[in-house]
Scaffold this motif. Structure first.
Motif, PDB file in Angstrom:
ATOM      1  N   PRO A  27       0.805  -1.233   0.000  1.00 39.20           N
ATOM      2  CA  PRO A  27       0.000   0.000   0.000  1.00 39.20           C
ATOM      3  C   PRO A  27       0.836   1.279   0.000  1.00 39.20           C
ATOM      4  CG  PRO A  27      -0.005  -0.979   2.186  1.00 39.20           C
ATOM      5  CD  PRO A  27       0.827  -1.887   1.321  1.00 39.20           C
ATOM      6  N   ASP A  28       1.656   1.433  -1.027  1.00 43.23           N
ATOM      7  CA  ASP A  28       2.459   2.643  -1.188  1.00 43.23           C
ATOM      8  C   ASP A  28       2.125   3.226  -2.559  1.00 43.23           C
ATOM      9  OD1 ASP A  28       4.362   4.526  -1.806  1.00 43.23           O
ATOM     10  OD2 ASP A  28       6.029   3.405  -0.929  1.00 43.23           O
ATOM     11  N   PRO A  29       1.406   4.356  -2.592  1.00 40.13           N
ATOM     12  CA  PRO A  29       0.914   4.893  -3.872  1.00 40.13           C
ATOM     13  C   PRO A  29       2.005   5.297  -4.842  1.00 40.13           C
ATOM     14  CG  PRO A  29       0.175   6.240  -1.998  1.00 40.13           C
ATOM     15  CD  PRO A  29       0.986   5.114  -1.431  1.00 40.13           C
ATOM     16  N   ASN A  30       3.228   5.389  -4.358  1.00 42.00           N
ATOM     17  CA  ASN A  30       4.336   5.662  -5.270  1.00 42.00           C
ATOM     18  C   ASN A  30       4.559   4.481  -6.221  1.00 42.00           C
ATOM     19  OD1 ASN A  30       6.182   7.757  -5.760  1.00 42.00           O
ATOM     20  ND2 ASN A  30       7.846   6.408  -5.089  1.00 42.00           N
ATOM     21  N   TRP A  31       4.279   3.273  -5.704  1.00 43.12           N
ATOM     22  CA  TRP A  31       4.564   2.051  -6.481  1.00 43.12           C
ATOM     23  C   TRP A  31       3.304   1.322  -6.913  1.00 43.12           C
ATOM     24  CZ3 TRP A  31       9.331   2.407  -7.855  1.00 43.12           C
ATOM     25  CH2 TRP A  31      10.276   2.986  -7.003  1.00 43.12           C
ATOM     26  N   VAL A  32       2.243   1.421  -6.135  1.00 45.65           N
ATOM     27  CA  VAL A  32       0.966   0.780  -6.468  1.00 45.65           C
ATOM     28  C   VAL A  32      -0.142   1.786  -6.155  1.00 45.65           C
ATOM     29  CG1 VAL A  32      -0.574  -1.178  -6.090  1.00 45.65           C
ATOM     30  CG2 VAL A  32       1.906  -1.476  -5.781  1.00 45.65           C
ATOM     31  N   LEU A  33      -0.888   2.176  -7.186  1.00 41.26           N
ATOM     32  CA  LEU A  33      -1.945   3.169  -6.960  1.00 41.26           C
ATOM     33  C   LEU A  33      -3.089   2.557  -6.163  1.00 41.26           C
ATOM     34  CD1 LEU A  33      -2.122   4.882 -10.479  1.00 41.26           C
ATOM     35  CD2 LEU A  33      -1.153   5.808  -8.355  1.00 41.26           C
ATOM     36  N   PRO A  34      -3.789   3.367  -5.384  1.00 39.45           N
ATOM     37  CA  PRO A  34      -4.963   2.856  -4.674  1.00 39.45           C
ATOM     38  C   PRO A  34      -6.055   2.475  -5.678  1.00 39.45           C
ATOM     39  CG  PRO A  34      -4.372   5.070  -3.923  1.00 39.45           C
ATOM     40  CD  PRO A  34      -3.534   4.777  -5.116  1.00 39.45           C
ATOM     41  N   PRO A  35      -6.930   1.553  -5.311  1.00 41.78           N
ATOM     42  CA  PRO A  35      -8.030   1.194  -6.214  1.00 41.78           C
ATOM     43  C   PRO A  35      -8.860   2.427  -6.576  1.00 41.78           C
ATOM     44  CG  PRO A  35      -7.909  -0.315  -4.345  1.00 41.78           C
ATOM     45  CD  PRO A  35      -6.935   0.783  -4.062  1.00 41.78           C
ATOM     46  N   ASN A  36      -9.088   2.595  -7.895  1.00 39.76           N
ATOM     47  CA  ASN A  36      -9.845   3.758  -8.379  1.00 39.76           C
ATOM     48  C   ASN A  36     -10.203   3.486  -9.838  1.00 39.76           C
ATOM     49  OD1 ASN A  36     -10.716   6.134  -9.490  1.00 39.76           O
ATOM     50  ND2 ASN A  36      -9.012   7.376  -8.761  1.00 39.76           N
ATOM     51  N   PRO A  37     -11.483   3.349 -10.152  1.00 36.24           N
ATOM     52  CA  PRO A  37     -11.863   2.986 -11.528  1.00 36.24           C
ATOM     53  C   PRO A  37     -11.504   4.036 -12.570  1.00 36.24           C
ATOM     54  CG  PRO A  37     -13.797   3.496 -10.190  1.00 36.24           C
ATOM     55  CD  PRO A  37     -12.624   3.483  -9.258  1.00 36.24           C
ATOM     56  N   ASN A  38     -11.162   5.249 -12.120  1.00 39.23           N
ATOM     57  CA  ASN A  38     -10.839   6.305 -13.088  1.00 39.23           C
ATOM     58  C   ASN A  38      -9.335   6.508 -13.209  1.00 39.23           C
ATOM     59  OD1 ASN A  38     -11.558   8.227 -14.974  1.00 39.23           O
ATOM     60  ND2 ASN A  38     -11.586   9.893 -13.482  1.00 39.23           N
ATOM     61  N   SER A  39      -8.559   5.443 -12.968  1.00 43.01           N
ATOM     62  CA  SER A  39      -7.120   5.649 -13.001  1.00 43.01           C
ATOM     63  C   SER A  39      -6.381   4.599 -13.833  1.00 43.01           C
ATOM     64  CB  SER A  39      -6.609   5.714 -11.551  1.00 43.01           C
ATOM     65  OG  SER A  39      -5.688   4.731 -11.267  1.00 43.01           O
ATOM     66  N   SER A  40      -5.465   5.073 -14.659  1.00 45.37           N
ATOM     67  CA  SER A  40      -4.359   4.330 -15.270  1.00 45.37           C
ATOM     68  C   SER A  40      -4.719   2.907 -15.742  1.00 45.37           C
ATOM     69  CB  SER A  40      -3.193   4.350 -14.279  1.00 45.37           C
ATOM     70  OG  SER A  40      -1.973   4.177 -14.900  1.00 45.37           O
ATOM     71  N   HIS A  41      -4.045   1.892 -15.206  1.00 44.98           N
ATOM     72  CA  HIS A  41      -4.341   0.514 -15.631  1.00 44.98           C
ATOM     73  C   HIS A  41      -5.823   0.176 -15.485  1.00 44.98           C
ATOM     74  CE1 HIS A  41      -0.301  -1.268 -16.127  1.00 44.98           C
ATOM     75  NE2 HIS A  41       0.087  -0.516 -15.118  1.00 44.98           N
ATOM     76  N   GLN A  42      -6.438   0.755 -14.453  1.00 43.17           N
ATOM     77  CA  GLN A  42      -7.801   0.331 -14.102  1.00 43.17           C
ATOM     78  C   GLN A  42      -8.852   0.846 -15.075  1.00 43.17           C
ATOM     79  OE1 GLN A  42      -8.226   0.751  -9.600  1.00 43.17           O
ATOM     80  NE2 GLN A  42      -6.249   1.736 -10.020  1.00 43.17           N
ATOM     81  N   LYS A  43      -8.462   1.771 -15.971  1.00 42.66           N
ATOM     82  CA  LYS A  43      -9.390   2.138 -17.041  1.00 42.66           C
ATOM     83  C   LYS A  43      -8.811   1.789 -18.418  1.00 42.66           C
ATOM     84  CE  LYS A  43      -8.425   7.150 -17.019  1.00 42.66           C
ATOM     85  NZ  LYS A  43      -9.056   8.491 -17.043  1.00 42.66           N
ATOM     86  N   GLY A  44      -7.707   1.046 -18.424  1.00 39.06           N
ATOM     87  CA  GLY A  44      -7.215   0.481 -19.682  1.00 39.06           C
ATOM     88  C   GLY A  44      -6.447   1.429 -20.570  1.00 39.06           C
ATOM     89  N   VAL A  45      -5.660   2.344 -19.957  1.00 39.26           N
ATOM     90  CA  VAL A  45      -4.897   3.298 -20.771  1.00 39.26           C
ATOM     91  C   VAL A  45      -3.397   3.239 -20.465  1.00 39.26           C
ATOM     92  CG1 VAL A  45      -6.839   4.866 -21.087  1.00 39.26           C
ATOM     93  CG2 VAL A  45      -5.349   5.147 -19.091  1.00 39.26           C
ATOM     94  N   THR A  46      -2.952   2.186 -19.797  1.00 40.72           N
ATOM     95  CA  THR A  46      -1.559   2.081 -19.338  1.00 40.72           C
ATOM     96  C   THR A  46      -1.016   0.683 -19.618  1.00 40.72           C
ATOM     97  OG1 THR A  46      -1.964   3.689 -17.588  1.00 40.72           O
ATOM     98  CG2 THR A  46      -0.100   2.215 -17.266  1.00 40.72           C
ATOM     99  N   PHE A  47       0.274   0.635 -19.945  1.00 43.28           N
ATOM    100  CA  PHE A  47       0.945  -0.661 -20.108  1.00 43.28           C
ATOM    101  C   PHE A  47       2.176  -0.731 -19.210  1.00 43.28           C
ATOM    102  CE2 PHE A  47      -0.906   0.055 -24.389  1.00 43.28           C
ATOM    103  CZ  PHE A  47      -1.800  -0.997 -24.361  1.00 43.28           C
ATOM    104  N   ASP A  48       2.399  -1.887 -18.621  1.00 41.85           N
ATOM    105  CA  ASP A  48       3.693  -2.253 -18.058  1.00 41.85           C
ATOM    106  C   ASP A  48       4.381  -3.049 -19.165  1.00 41.85           C
ATOM    107  OD1 ASP A  48       3.025  -1.085 -15.656  1.00 41.85           O
ATOM    108  OD2 ASP A  48       2.533  -2.961 -14.652  1.00 41.85           O
ATOM    109  N   ILE A  49       5.535  -2.583 -19.589  1.00 45.48           N
ATOM    110  CA  ILE A  49       6.073  -3.060 -20.871  1.00 45.48           C
ATOM    111  C   ILE A  49       7.585  -3.107 -20.856  1.00 45.48           C
ATOM    112  CG2 ILE A  49       6.238  -0.754 -21.956  1.00 45.48           C
ATOM    113  CD1 ILE A  49       4.650  -2.132 -24.311  1.00 45.48           C
ATOM    114  N   THR A  50       8.142  -4.007 -21.670  1.00 46.87           N
ATOM    115  CA  THR A  50       9.592  -4.001 -21.845  1.00 46.87           C
ATOM    116  C   THR A  50       9.937  -4.308 -23.298  1.00 46.87           C
ATOM    117  OG1 THR A  50      11.686  -4.714 -20.850  1.00 46.87           O
ATOM    118  CG2 THR A  50      10.056  -6.443 -21.254  1.00 46.87           C
TER     119      THR A  50
END
Ligand SMILES: C[C@@H](N)C(=O)N[C@H](C)C(=O)O
Length: 189
Positions: free
Chosen positions: A88-111
């Motif tokens: 639970p550290d928002p610097n590394w893992v965002l809090p649950p929120n449907p309007n954010s980043s991965h949780q609305k499908g606009v972010t990739f973890d990628i290499t």
């Protein structure tokens, strides 16, 4: 703020526009920082506008002899909660929120990968939460070379890199997308 065109709003399998993109969803396995399987799908999806940008980035790295590998894409809020409960550290893992980043499908973890799927060495492992993950980390020359190939392609295609995690790229138009949820199992090719 303009809304994303409706055609871009729908979810799409990230391999639909470019099957050469590798998908190895780490949270579908126990090989992630929680040690637990977080979700029950192995299909990577994102909003269509974001997938189009990923295909553009993939084209750029392929022209240089590389491939992209997606470690995570759309992540349901319930999955985010599981991750946040463990770390639970928002610097590394965002809090649950449907309007954010991965949780609305606009972010990739990628290499970046070789064409056979071998991962190219970067400055840290995936989800190695510490100084070596940060974009301002003093990279060794070979790490800088590899980082630049990935970062130049992703930024040219319309992504913004999250400062704390070299693998986290967000659609620069992310604020034009509202919350949306989907079952990635419905998007298998
Ligand atoms: C957990 C890590 N892979 C990640 O995605 N972090 C960002 C900050 C997030 O939770 O969206």
């Amino acid at each position: 703020m303009n809304e994303a065109p409706s055609s871009n709003n729908d979810f799409l399998n990230v391999q639909a526009l470019d099957p050469d993109i590798f998908v190895e969803l780490r949270y579908a396995t126990e090989n992630n920082f929680t040690g637990e399987k977080i979700y029950n799908f192995t299909t990577a999806i994102a909003r269509t506008g974001t997938v189009k940008k990923l295909a553009a980035a993939s084209k750029l790295v392929k022209e240089q002899g590389f491939r992209l590998k997606v470690w995570d894409a759309y992540r349901p809020v319930a999955a985010q909660k599981k991750l946040f409960d463990v770390y639970p550290d928002p610097n590394w893992v965002l809090p649950p929120n449907p309007n954010s980043s991965h949780q609305k499908g606009v972010t990739f973890d990628i290499t970046l990968c070789e064409p056979d799927g071998t991962e190219i060495p970067m400055q840290s492992k995936f989800d190695e939460f510490g100084e070596s993950a940060k974009r301002n980390y003093p990279r060794k020359p070979y790490q800088e070379h590899n980082y630049r190939i990935l970062n130049d392609a992703m930024t040219a295609a319309g992504f913004v890199g999250y400062s704390e995690e070299w693998w986290d790229y967000r659609d620069s138009d992310m604020d034009s997308y509202g919350p949306a949820s989907a079952d990635p199992n419905d998007y298998q090719l």
